[in-house]
Design an enzyme around this catalytic site. Structure first.
Site, PDB file in Angstrom:
ATOM      1  N   ASP A  90     -11.693   2.115   3.774  1.00 57.10           N
ATOM      2  CA  ASP A  90     -11.938   0.664   3.746  1.00 57.10           C
ATOM      3  C   ASP A  90     -13.430   0.362   3.591  1.00 57.10           C
ATOM      4  O   ASP A  90     -13.799  -0.762   3.260  1.00 57.10           O
ATOM      5  CB  ASP A  90     -11.492   0.044   5.083  1.00 57.10           C
ATOM      6  CG  ASP A  90     -10.194  -0.734   4.951  1.00 57.10           C
ATOM      7  OD1 ASP A  90      -9.897  -1.199   3.839  1.00 57.10           O
ATOM      8  OD2 ASP A  90      -9.491  -0.870   5.969  1.00 57.10           O
ATOM      9  N   GLN A 110      -5.213  -1.913   9.549  1.00 60.49           N
ATOM     10  CA  GLN A 110      -4.970  -3.193   8.893  1.00 60.49           C
ATOM     11  C   GLN A 110      -5.541  -4.328   9.741  1.00 60.49           C
ATOM     12  O   GLN A 110      -5.291  -4.416  10.938  1.00 60.49           O
ATOM     13  CB  GLN A 110      -3.458  -3.384   8.668  1.00 60.49           C
ATOM     14  CG  GLN A 110      -3.086  -4.623   7.862  1.00 60.49           C
ATOM     15  CD  GLN A 110      -3.585  -4.580   6.413  1.00 60.49           C
ATOM     16  OE1 GLN A 110      -3.652  -3.525   5.782  1.00 60.49           O
ATOM     17  NE2 GLN A 110      -3.955  -5.736   5.883  1.00 60.49           N
ATOM     18  N   LYS A 134       0.850  -1.205   0.000  1.00 62.84           N
ATOM     19  CA  LYS A 134       0.000   0.000   0.000  1.00 62.84           C
ATOM     20  C   LYS A 134       0.882   1.250   0.000  1.00 62.84           C
ATOM     21  O   LYS A 134       0.600   2.227  -0.697  1.00 62.84           O
ATOM     22  CB  LYS A 134      -0.943  -0.015   1.218  1.00 62.84           C
ATOM     23  CG  LYS A 134      -2.031  -1.079   1.092  1.00 62.84           C
ATOM     24  CD  LYS A 134      -2.796  -1.362   2.375  1.00 62.84           C
ATOM     25  CE  LYS A 134      -3.732  -2.549   2.151  1.00 62.84           C
ATOM     26  NZ  LYS A 134      -4.487  -2.987   3.329  1.00 62.84           N
TER      27      LYS A 134
HETATM   28  N1  GUN Z   1      -6.956  -7.303   5.675  1.00 61.09           N
HETATM   29  C1  GUN Z   1      -7.233  -8.007   4.536  1.00 61.09           C
HETATM   30  N2  GUN Z   1      -7.869  -7.235   3.637  1.00 61.09           N
HETATM   31  C2  GUN Z   1      -8.002  -6.023   4.198  1.00 61.09           C
HETATM   32  C3  GUN Z   1      -8.589  -4.803   3.746  1.00 61.09           C
HETATM   33  O1  GUN Z   1      -9.121  -4.674   2.641  1.00 61.09           O
HETATM   34  N3  GUN Z   1      -8.522  -3.765   4.634  1.00 61.09           N
HETATM   35  C4  GUN Z   1      -7.968  -3.894   5.877  1.00 61.09           C
HETATM   36  N4  GUN Z   1      -7.979  -2.826   6.667  1.00 61.09           N
HETATM   37  N5  GUN Z   1      -7.424  -5.010   6.319  1.00 61.09           N
HETATM   38  C5  GUN Z   1      -7.446  -6.070   5.473  1.00 61.09           C
END
Ligand code: GUN
Length: 294
Positions: A120, A97, A53
């Site tokens: 998200d 996350q 990211k």
């Molecule tokens: N863990 C796995 N996929 C995601 C996601 O799309 N967002 C977040 N915050 N954590 C994740």
């Protein structure tokens, strides 16, 4: 192999390239888009995802704020951190996350994120906007990426039978909602589903988000179906495989995503898209405030 490969990596690259102009426009208006990511603990997969990211942000000129906390961090620390990020004008998107370490309730933390910065789409307000179809919120990144892959690959959704394996809040449920909004007949399958193979064989569109390596075999797939593999599973020999047994599935399916190079890159592209959108909305609301004060 009969199936056409849906190249998520190439499609994601195009989407990111399309965002570059919008980032430039924002900067010319005095807004430099920023994304804050909160990483708790030392889960190796989460560390890799956060690095990816960060790289995508850097390439697009989005400022990346990384906040790391140890596994034993208290809930109150995280809530205070989120509140600080809510108040920080340099931050347009906030992402915690997941999964969080055992003992931390993700809902308790996520509901503290300002809905306007919840890139998200996990805040209850954004979940409600998605489920009701009201719109105007943020759509979770992986489901948004899946729908984009189907759209760009010209897969008919209206009237199609879609089967989603997995009912997680991150992928399964929101993907089912999006497919429903596009008028598919949607079945959500999960660990208690009786005769999963039979359910899958009815699917024109099969979304595998079970987190179970090569669960879906060739005999589970309707000839010509579109298969979207959301799984990223590391085998004991180090190989990365999806939830679909790719070779046998590709012999039956009409279209299929590979792992890696399918859904994964799309998740990141949609996160960038949501972050740019959050920054654009903050600029627009600033304009609206100035107008109301004039
Ligand atoms: N863990 C796995 N996929 C995601 C996601 O799309 N967002 C977040 N915050 N954590 C994740």
């Amino acid at each position: 192999m009969g199936a056409t490969i849906i190249d998520g990596k190439a499609i994601a690259k195009e989407i990111r390239a399309g965002l570059a102009g919008r980032v430039e426009c924002l900067k010319q208006s005095g807004v430099s888009p920023g994304l804050a990511v909160v990483l708790v603990g030392d889960d190796p997969a989460s560390q890799i995802y956060v690095r990816m990211k960060e790289k995508a942000c850097r390439e697009l000129g989005i400022t990346f704020f990384r906040h790391c906390a140890p596994t034993a961090v208290g809930e109150n620390y995280l809530i205070d951190l989120v509140k600080e990020l809510n108040a920080d004008a340099r931050v347009h998107g906030i992402l915690v996350q997941l999964p969080l370490p055992a003992g931390l309730n993700p809902f308790t933390i996520v509901k503290q994120i300002s809905a306007a910065k919840d890139v998200d789409g996990f805040h209850p307000e954004n979940v409600g906007r998605l489920c009701t179809g009201v719109g105007g919120g943020f759509i979770p990144c992986t489901p948004a990426g899946i729908l984009k892959l189907l759209e760009i690959s010209a897969v008919p959704i209206s009237g199609a039978r879609a089967v989603v394996i997995g009912r997680s809040n991150i992928v399964g449920r929101p993907t089912a909602m999006l497919l429903l909004h596009e008028h598919a007949t949607v079945t959500i399958c999960h660990t208690r589903t009786v005769n999963l193979a039979e359910e899958c064989r009815r699917a024109d569109i099969l979304i595998a988000a079970a987190g179970s390596p090569r669960l879906v075999t060739g005999t589970w797939i309707k000839p010509g179906a579109t298969v979207i593999d959301v799984g990223i599973n590391r085998l004991s020999d180090g190989r990365l495989v999806g939830d679909v047994a790719f070779d046998e599935a590709a012999a039956v399916a009409g279209k299929i995503t590979p792992v890696p190079g399918g859904v994964g890159p799309m998740t990141i592209a949609m996160l960038m898209s949501n972050t740019v959108l959050a920054a654009e909305r903050s600029l627009a609301s600033r304009g609206a405030v100035a107008e109301s004060e004039a």
